[in-house]
Design a protein around this motif. Structure first.
Motif, short mmCIF file in Angstrom:
data_model
loop_
_atom_site.label_atom_id
_atom_site.label_comp_id
_atom_site.label_asym_id
_atom_site.label_seq_id
_atom_site.Cartn_x
_atom_site.Cartn_y
_atom_site.Cartn_z
N GLN A 103 0.82 -1.21 0.00
CA GLN A 103 0.00 0.00 0.00
C GLN A 103 0.86 1.26 0.00
O GLN A 103 0.39 2.32 -0.40
CB GLN A 103 -0.93 0.00 1.21
N GLN A 104 2.09 1.13 0.43
CA GLN A 104 3.00 2.27 0.47
C GLN A 104 3.78 2.42 -0.83
O GLN A 104 4.47 3.41 -1.03
CB GLN A 104 4.00 2.11 1.64
N TYR A 105 3.67 1.46 -1.72
CA TYR A 105 4.40 1.49 -2.98
C TYR A 105 3.85 2.55 -3.91
O TYR A 105 2.64 2.81 -3.94
CB TYR A 105 4.33 0.13 -3.68
N THR A 106 4.73 3.16 -4.68
CA THR A 106 4.27 4.01 -5.78
C THR A 106 3.81 3.10 -6.92
O THR A 106 4.08 1.89 -6.92
CB THR A 106 5.41 4.90 -6.30
N ASP A 107 3.13 3.68 -7.90
CA ASP A 107 2.71 2.88 -9.06
C ASP A 107 3.91 2.25 -9.75
O ASP A 107 3.86 1.09 -10.19
CB ASP A 107 1.95 3.76 -10.05
N GLU A 108 4.99 3.02 -9.86
CA GLU A 108 6.18 2.50 -10.53
C GLU A 108 6.75 1.30 -9.79
O GLU A 108 7.16 0.30 -10.41
CB GLU A 108 7.25 3.60 -10.63
N GLN A 109 6.77 1.36 -8.45
CA GLN A 109 7.27 0.24 -7.66
C GLN A 109 6.36 -0.98 -7.78
O GLN A 109 6.83 -2.12 -7.83
CB GLN A 109 7.40 0.66 -6.19
N ARG A 143 -6.45 -0.26 -5.88
CA ARG A 143 -6.16 1.17 -6.06
C ARG A 143 -6.95 1.78 -7.20
O ARG A 143 -7.33 2.96 -7.15
CB ARG A 143 -4.65 1.35 -6.29
N LYS A 187 4.75 4.90 -17.49
CA LYS A 187 4.99 6.07 -16.65
C LYS A 187 3.74 6.56 -15.93
O LYS A 187 3.83 7.17 -14.87
CB LYS A 187 5.55 7.22 -17.50
N ASN A 188 2.58 6.29 -16.50
CA ASN A 188 1.32 6.75 -15.91
C ASN A 188 0.35 5.58 -15.91
O ASN A 188 -0.32 5.32 -16.90
CB ASN A 188 0.76 7.93 -16.70
N ARG A 197 -2.47 5.05 -14.29
CA ARG A 197 -3.88 5.41 -14.39
C ARG A 197 -4.28 5.65 -15.84
O ARG A 197 -5.30 5.14 -16.32
CB ARG A 197 -4.18 6.65 -13.56
#
Length: 202
Positions: free
Chosen positions: A5-11, A30, A71-72, A74
């Motif tokens: 839950q703490q990860y960024t999308d990239e991670q 998410r 990169k995005n 969403r």
């Protein structure tokens, strides 16, 4: 699970590339509601939207080894969503019975399903041109609303303008796109209905 839950999308995408089911589950939690809302705005059918939403995330899992450079996330998910809706419409048009039901009283002069599919492909580029011709702020609002699935409140915050201004620009953008489409004779009334469902109607 809490660590993801703490990860960024990239991670998350890097972990997904390694086959992490927990990373996939976090991506689902998410973005599930956002994807479903975006699809529902286009298809106007709750059960169908749920089915397509599941297909979106199935594709994410199937393509997990190809997503680490996205990169995005969403925007990527909403692009998949749009393509799924359009492909389902094309599939319906390619089936003779569906084609007859859809165009029987609307566009009887068209000769075959292949003609309709070719026209639909052509209209995709026409729509993009119509959007590009909009004034800058109208184009920004239209793209954030129709392509990225953002709410009016989210757009207002993103562009630092009022919600009323968002509604005004969106209404004007819709008028501009509709007017441009109506000037193209190759777009039949039936396709204008379909395109309205995909790009215009709230």
């Amino acid at each position: 699970m809490s660590s993801f839950q703490q990860y960024t999308d990239e991670q998350l995408l890097l972990a997904l590339d390694g086959g992490s089911e927990n990373a996939f589950t976090e991506i689902f939690y998410r973005y599930d509601s956002q994807v479903h809302h975006f699809i529902l705005k286009m298809v106007k059918d709750v059960s169908f939207a749920e089915e397509l939403t599941q297909q979106v995330f199935i594709k994410v899992w199937e393509k997990r080894s190809l997503l680490k450079n996205v990169k995005n996330l969403r925007a990527y998910l909403l692009t998949i969503s749009s393509n799924l809706v359009i492909n389902n419409i094309k599939k319906q048009l390619s089936e003779k019975s569906s084609l007859e039901n859809l165009f029987n009283n609307i566009n009887s002069q068209r000769s075959s399903s292949s003609d309709e599919i070719l026209i639909l492909k052509d209209t995709e580029s026409i729509i993009e041109k119509a959007i590009q011709l909009l004034p800058r702020q109208q184009k920004n609002v239209f793209n954030l609303s129709r392509k990225q699935g953002m709410s009016n409140d989210e757009i207002a915050k993103e562009l630092n303008i009022s919600k009323f201004t968002v509604k005004y620009h969106l209404a004007e953008a819709v008028k501009g796109v509709k007017k441009y489409l109506q000037q193209h004779e190759q777009i039949s009334s039936s396709f204008l209905i379909i395109l309205s469902l995909l790009y215009i109607i709230d």
